[in-house]
Design an enzyme around this catalytic site. Structure first.
Site, mmCIF file in Angstrom:
data_model
loop_
_atom_site.group_PDB
_atom_site.id
_atom_site.type_symbol
_atom_site.label_atom_id
_atom_site.label_comp_id
_atom_site.label_asym_id
_atom_site.label_seq_id
_atom_site.Cartn_x
_atom_site.Cartn_y
_atom_site.Cartn_z
ATOM 1 N N ASP A 202 67.546 66.222 -103.916
ATOM 2 C CA ASP A 202 66.296 65.304 -104.196
ATOM 3 C C ASP A 202 66.993 63.847 -104.282
ATOM 4 O O ASP A 202 68.303 63.817 -104.444
ATOM 5 C CB ASP A 202 65.518 65.507 -105.338
ATOM 6 C CG ASP A 202 66.110 65.731 -106.680
ATOM 7 O OD1 ASP A 202 67.287 65.733 -106.596
ATOM 8 O OD2 ASP A 202 65.555 65.518 -107.560
ATOM 9 N N ASP A 204 67.687 60.529 -106.345
ATOM 10 C CA ASP A 204 67.667 59.903 -107.620
ATOM 11 C C ASP A 204 67.166 58.458 -107.614
ATOM 12 O O ASP A 204 67.974 57.896 -107.018
ATOM 13 C CB ASP A 204 68.996 60.119 -108.080
ATOM 14 C CG ASP A 204 69.541 61.694 -108.390
ATOM 15 O OD1 ASP A 204 68.731 62.600 -108.827
ATOM 16 O OD2 ASP A 204 70.545 61.881 -107.985
#
Length: 479
Positions: A202, A204
């Site tokens: 993912d 950040d």
């Protein structure tokens, strides 16, 4: 007794607004509890649901095209949520519905709806870095730090990842370009923008409106997938929130920071996206390795860390002209630990104007001591450093949130000593102080080192507080 309000004695306009919203004449209790929300309620009532449905459909087409759901299902879910209050009689749940509907009504278009219109041209701003030349050096540095002994009996927390992460990443790439004044990224994705060989999961992010963004995104996912989405707040991670699905699968998380903190975070501009300066990220990685859990991660997948480390080393070599010749001078700075009081004294006089730094391992103790000093010049950089800093009478005071590794009884391990030095250098970068000579010596001190076993480590500071969450399906906000 729960009676209907007397329409002759109550302000007619407010009553009508609440009645229209609830789809019924409010009880006396409902009226008196909701009358101060009349302005928000009116905004919700007059909100153009058709335009909102259109925006969600466009977001679905652009970022969630592989999700199997129809336009009519999306519309039904949206209209159902905006009429949910008509079947709700619990005052607490009504307040939650009003609050969340208000977020959608007032912010969704500007935050996520805008992603559906034509984007500005991307300004190509990449520099070609020779990362390969740093891979062997990075491997050598990391190998000397690969000293964690994995306890096979230790139960590791599982981090289940949602299948929607790839969709959210696609959305986030566009979001970072459109909202680059309020949202920046760090970590693997930011390094991927420099080195396409980096693997990332993912994305950040740090942003100044994290809660609003995550609520809007949670509803977008809910309306598209039909799944219950939960937002969680973790007490020991400062201003951190995470979105998970109903099966506890991780979708995205975010740290919220103030605008004045955002303004001082060192950053660079790549393809219309601001990323945290890789120099700053490298210092954070060095600091991170003082945490015993991170050394265990290194032991499990050294090549993942090697790609990141090599990318950041090449960046600092290219940007700052760092020469990797092993010249370390006084690095790492001398560190003496007082295990009883949980304070590490770092001798800083060879590099900085303050002669020493007192590093507290308990944040509450630092806060108390700063109050006793009667000093009001402390700098709080929130989750960017997880600490305040104060310089008073030529002494720096700060807090270190990681474990301290020991190589022998009462002796700070050089991995932690470098982590403490990196923590001080983060302050120098954030305040535009001098750091380049110290950075050069710190990085060179990581070269040609033998492995030193870990004798023991201090425990991390215990953070008080409770978990918070927003459960959209159950109309609950606990913060």
């Amino acid at each position: 007794m729960n009676r209907n309000p007397d329409q002759n004695t109550l302000p007619n306009i407010t009553l009508k607004i609440i009645e229209t919203y609830l789809g019924r004449i409010p009880s006396v209790n409902e009226y008196h509890m909701l009358k101060l929300q009349a302005r928000n309620i009116q905004k919700i009532t007059v909100f153009n649901k058709d335009i909102f449905v259109s925006l969600v459909k466009k977001n679905k087409k652009r970022f969630f095209s592989d999700v199997d759901t129809s336009a009519s299902e999306i519309k039904d879910r949206i209209l159902s949520y905006f009429s949910k209050q008509t079947q709700t009689y619990n005052i607490g749940k009504l307040f939650t519905i009003i609050e969340l509907q208000s977020v959608l009504v007032t912010t969704y278009t500007d935050i996520l709806g805008v992603l559906t219109i034509k984007a500005p041209n991307v300004i190509s701003s990449k520099i070609s870095y020779n990362v390969t030349s740093m891979e062997e050096l990075a491997r050598d540095m990391l190998n000397s730090m690969n000293v964690a002994v994995i306890d096979k009996a230790k139960v590791m927390g599982r981090h289940n990842v949602s299948s929607l992460v790839k969709n959210v990443n696609k959305l986030m790439e566009e979001y970072l370009r459109r909202h680059n004044k309020s949202c920046i990224c760090y970590g693997s994705y930011s390094l991927y923008l420099i080195n396409p060989n980096i693997r990332y999961g993912d994305i950040d992010i740090l942003q100044t409106n994290s809660r609003t963004f995550l609520i809007d995104l949670a509803f977008l996912i809910k309306f598209i997938t039909g799944n219950n989405i939960i937002l969680s707040k973790i007490p020991y991670l400062r201003n951190y929130m995470v979105i998970k699905d109903e099966n506890d699968n991780h979708i995205i998380d975010s740290f919220n920071i103030r605008q004045d903190t955002m303004n001082v975070v060192p950053k660079i501009f790549i393809d219309n996206i601001y990323i945290v300066d890789p120099t700053f990220q490298l210092l954070n990685m060095i600091k991170m390795f003082s945490q015993i859990d991170r050394l265990e991660d290194l032991s499990k997948d050294p090549e993942k860390f090697n790609a990141r480390m090599a990318t950041m080393l090449e960046y600092v070599r290219y940007t700052h002209g760092i020469v990797f010749d092993g010249t370390r001078n006084n690095m790492p700075m001398k560190c003496i630990i007082d295990e009883n009081n949980r304070i590490v004294t770092v001798t800083t006089k060879d590099y900085f104007s303050f002669k020493k730094c007192l590093v507290y391992l308990d944040e509450n103790v630092l806060s108390s001591d700063i109050l006793d000093l009667n000093a009001d010049t402390s700098c709080d950089f929130e989750s960017v450093t997880n600490s305040v800093y104060l310089i008073h009478d030529n002494i720096m005071y700060t807090y270190f949130s990681n474990t301290i590794l020991l190589s022998d009884k009462g002796k700070v391990h050089e991995i932690s000593a470098r982590g403490l030095c990196a923590h001080i250098l983060l302050y120098q970068m954030l305040t535009s102080g001098e750091y380049k000579q110290c950075l050069s010596d710190l990085l060179n001190s990581m070269m040609n080192r033998d492995k030193i076993p870990i004798y023991s480590h201090t425990e991390r500071d215990k953070k008080p507080g409770r978990h918070g969450f927003i459960n959209i399906e159950k109309d609950i906000i606990v913060f």
